[in-house]
Design a protein around this motif. Structure first.
Motif, PDB file in Angstrom:
ATOM      1  N   ARG A   1      -6.171   2.722   6.640  1.00 25.58           N
ATOM      2  CA  ARG A   1      -8.101   2.311   6.290  1.00 25.58           C
ATOM      3  C   ARG A   1      -7.730   0.667   5.277  1.00 25.58           C
ATOM      4  O   ARG A   1      -8.670   0.137   5.657  1.00 25.58           O
ATOM      5  CB  ARG A   1      -8.492   3.652   5.515  1.00 25.58           C
ATOM      6  N   GLN A   2      -6.951   1.157   4.665  1.00 23.37           N
ATOM      7  CA  GLN A   2      -7.007   0.201   3.583  1.00 23.37           C
ATOM      8  C   GLN A   2      -6.361  -1.505   4.084  1.00 23.37           C
ATOM      9  O   GLN A   2      -6.322  -2.899   2.694  1.00 23.37           O
ATOM     10  CB  GLN A   2      -6.245   0.650   1.741  1.00 23.37           C
TER      11      GLN A   2
ATOM     12  N   ASP B   1      -0.623  11.746  -5.921  1.00 21.31           N
ATOM     13  CA  ASP B   1      -0.849  12.500  -4.640  1.00 21.31           C
ATOM     14  C   ASP B   1      -1.447  12.371  -3.197  1.00 21.31           C
ATOM     15  O   ASP B   1      -3.063  11.885  -3.777  1.00 21.31           O
ATOM     16  CB  ASP B   1      -0.482  13.832  -5.337  1.00 21.31           C
ATOM     17  N   GLY B   2      -1.210  12.630  -2.593  1.00 23.59           N
ATOM     18  CA  GLY B   2      -3.182  12.833  -1.381  1.00 23.59           C
ATOM     19  C   GLY B   2      -2.972  11.415  -0.576  1.00 23.59           C
ATOM     20  O   GLY B   2      -4.105  11.663   0.547  1.00 23.59           O
ATOM     21  N   TYR B   3      -1.989  10.861  -0.537  1.00 25.73           N
ATOM     22  CA  TYR B   3      -2.157   9.853   0.264  1.00 25.73           C
ATOM     23  C   TYR B   3      -1.645   9.516   0.922  1.00 25.73           C
ATOM     24  O   TYR B   3      -0.010   9.175   0.628  1.00 25.73           O
ATOM     25  CB  TYR B   3      -2.576   7.951  -0.170  1.00 25.73           C
ATOM     26  N   GLY B   4      -1.546   8.963   2.319  1.00 20.17           N
ATOM     27  CA  GLY B   4      -0.450   9.100   3.553  1.00 20.17           C
ATOM     28  C   GLY B   4      -1.029   7.768   3.984  1.00 20.17           C
ATOM     29  O   GLY B   4      -1.496   6.705   4.097  1.00 20.17           O
ATOM     30  N   GLU B   5       0.083   8.007   5.246  1.00 19.07           N
ATOM     31  CA  GLU B   5      -0.537   6.782   6.445  1.00 19.07           C
ATOM     32  C   GLU B   5      -1.344   6.361   6.632  1.00 19.07           C
ATOM     33  O   GLU B   5      -1.469   5.406   7.504  1.00 19.07           O
ATOM     34  CB  GLU B   5       0.874   7.215   7.940  1.00 19.07           C
ATOM     35  N   ASP B   6      -2.225   7.291   6.735  1.00 20.38           N
ATOM     36  CA  ASP B   6      -3.254   7.097   7.367  1.00 20.38           C
ATOM     37  C   ASP B   6      -4.144   6.637   5.855  1.00 20.38           C
ATOM     38  O   ASP B   6      -5.676   5.335   6.916  1.00 20.38           O
ATOM     39  CB  ASP B   6      -4.612   8.450   7.652  1.00 20.38           C
TER      40      ASP B   6
ATOM     41  N   LEU C   1       0.882  -1.101   0.081  1.00 13.70           N
ATOM     42  CA  LEU C   1      -0.114  -0.204  -0.241  1.00 13.70           C
ATOM     43  C   LEU C   1       0.977   1.238   0.642  1.00 13.70           C
ATOM     44  O   LEU C   1       0.289   2.021  -0.589  1.00 13.70           O
ATOM     45  CB  LEU C   1      -0.703  -0.402   1.159  1.00 13.70           C
ATOM     46  N   ARG C   2       1.641   1.300   0.737  1.00  9.70           N
ATOM     47  CA  ARG C   2       2.506   2.867   0.504  1.00  9.70           C
ATOM     48  C   ARG C   2       3.419   2.478  -0.610  1.00  9.70           C
ATOM     49  O   ARG C   2       3.360   3.648  -1.019  1.00  9.70           O
ATOM     50  CB  ARG C   2       3.222   2.587   1.877  1.00  9.70           C
ATOM     51  N   LEU C   3       3.720   1.762  -1.080  1.00  9.31           N
ATOM     52  CA  LEU C   3       4.720   2.038  -2.402  1.00  9.31           C
ATOM     53  C   LEU C   3       3.063   2.801  -3.226  1.00  9.31           C
ATOM     54  O   LEU C   3       3.736   3.087  -4.259  1.00  9.31           O
ATOM     55  CB  LEU C   3       4.855   0.366  -3.453  1.00  9.31           C
ATOM     56  N   GLY C   4       2.545   1.385  -3.139  1.00 10.14           N
ATOM     57  CA  GLY C   4       1.238   1.632  -3.999  1.00 10.14           C
ATOM     58  C   GLY C   4       0.892   3.520  -3.843  1.00 10.14           C
ATOM     59  O   GLY C   4       0.662   4.327  -5.238  1.00 10.14           O
ATOM     60  N   PHE C   5       0.748   4.499  -2.724  1.00  8.41           N
ATOM     61  CA  PHE C   5       0.243   5.063  -2.910  1.00  8.41           C
ATOM     62  C   PHE C   5       1.553   6.188  -2.559  1.00  8.41           C
ATOM     63  O   PHE C   5       1.581   7.307  -2.734  1.00  8.41           O
ATOM     64  CB  PHE C   5      -0.271   5.315  -1.836  1.00  8.41           C
TER      65      PHE C   5
END
Length: 219
Positions: free
Chosen positions: A69-70, A60-65, A52-56
């Protein structure tokens, strides 16, 4: 009893395809499309949050929160389609059965959630070959904490001082080192670690080589 403990993902089976597909399901549900490809197989074996971290990181606009959630939706997607692409590595089960025939106990210690690991091994038709299976959530700790390895050996009915770990990553190497036990790392997994640089006690490029290395290290 001499005991051989196996990692699962990237060691016994290449699970990366189904893991990547589960992560991409989450990204598609957010309207982002498929953010991961087969080139990201190494990250897949580091777990759901790593994917998930790699994809995000590619949008832009997506962080650890959002990673938090995902994470459960990713696990749910994976549970619904856990074995479409997963394959056991060539010779893996022949090697496992040969060890058992020679009097070794075999078990699995994985950082995949236990329920998913049980489901996958049953789906592949090989769960009954292993005396025990412990996952990331079986105990309060997981690899590289040595207690995860120790408890796997205990539940399998083996002896810690006659055990070793077969794995494919730095986490597996650290686990065996923390436990004071030898490790054999496979060189064929899709992981990002160059296992040769980790100085394990043994290396194999095919499961045909496993039995000789196990005998050399624990008799």
């Amino acid at each position: 009893m001499r005991t051989v403990i196996f990692d699962l993902d990237g060691t016994l089976a290449d699970t990366s395809g189904d893991l990547l597909a589960a992560a991409n399901t989450c990204f598609r549900d957010l309207g982002l499309g498929d953010l991961l490809t087969s080139a990201d197989s190494g990250t897949a074996l580091k777990g759901g949050r790593a994917m998930l971290r790699l994809g995000f990181s590619r949008v832009d606009g997506y962080g650890e929160d959002e990673v938090d959630r995902q994470y459960q939706p990713l696990l749910d997607a994976y549970a619904q389609d856990i074995d479409s692409h997963t394959v056991l590595y060539p010779g893996a089960m022949d090697a496992v059965r040969a060890l058992k025939d020679d009097g070794y106990v075999v078990a699995i210690c994985t950082n995949k959630p236990e329920g998913l690991a049980e489901t996958l091994m049953n789906s592949l038709g090989v769960r009954d070959e292993f005396a025990a299976l412990l996952g990331a959530d079986t105990l309060p700790v997981r690899k590289p904490d040595p207690e995860h390895l120790f408890e796997t050996v205990r539940r399998a009915g083996g002896h810690i001082d006659k055990s070793l770990l077969v794995g494919d990553t730095l986490t597996d190497r650290k686990t065996s080192a923390n436990a004071g036990r030898p490790s054999i790392l496979v060189t064929f997994g899709p992981g990002d670690d160059d296992v040769r640089d980790l100085n394990p006690e043994g290396l194999i490029g095919h499961f045909d080589e496993l039995h000789a290395e196990v005998r050399r290290l624990i008799g």
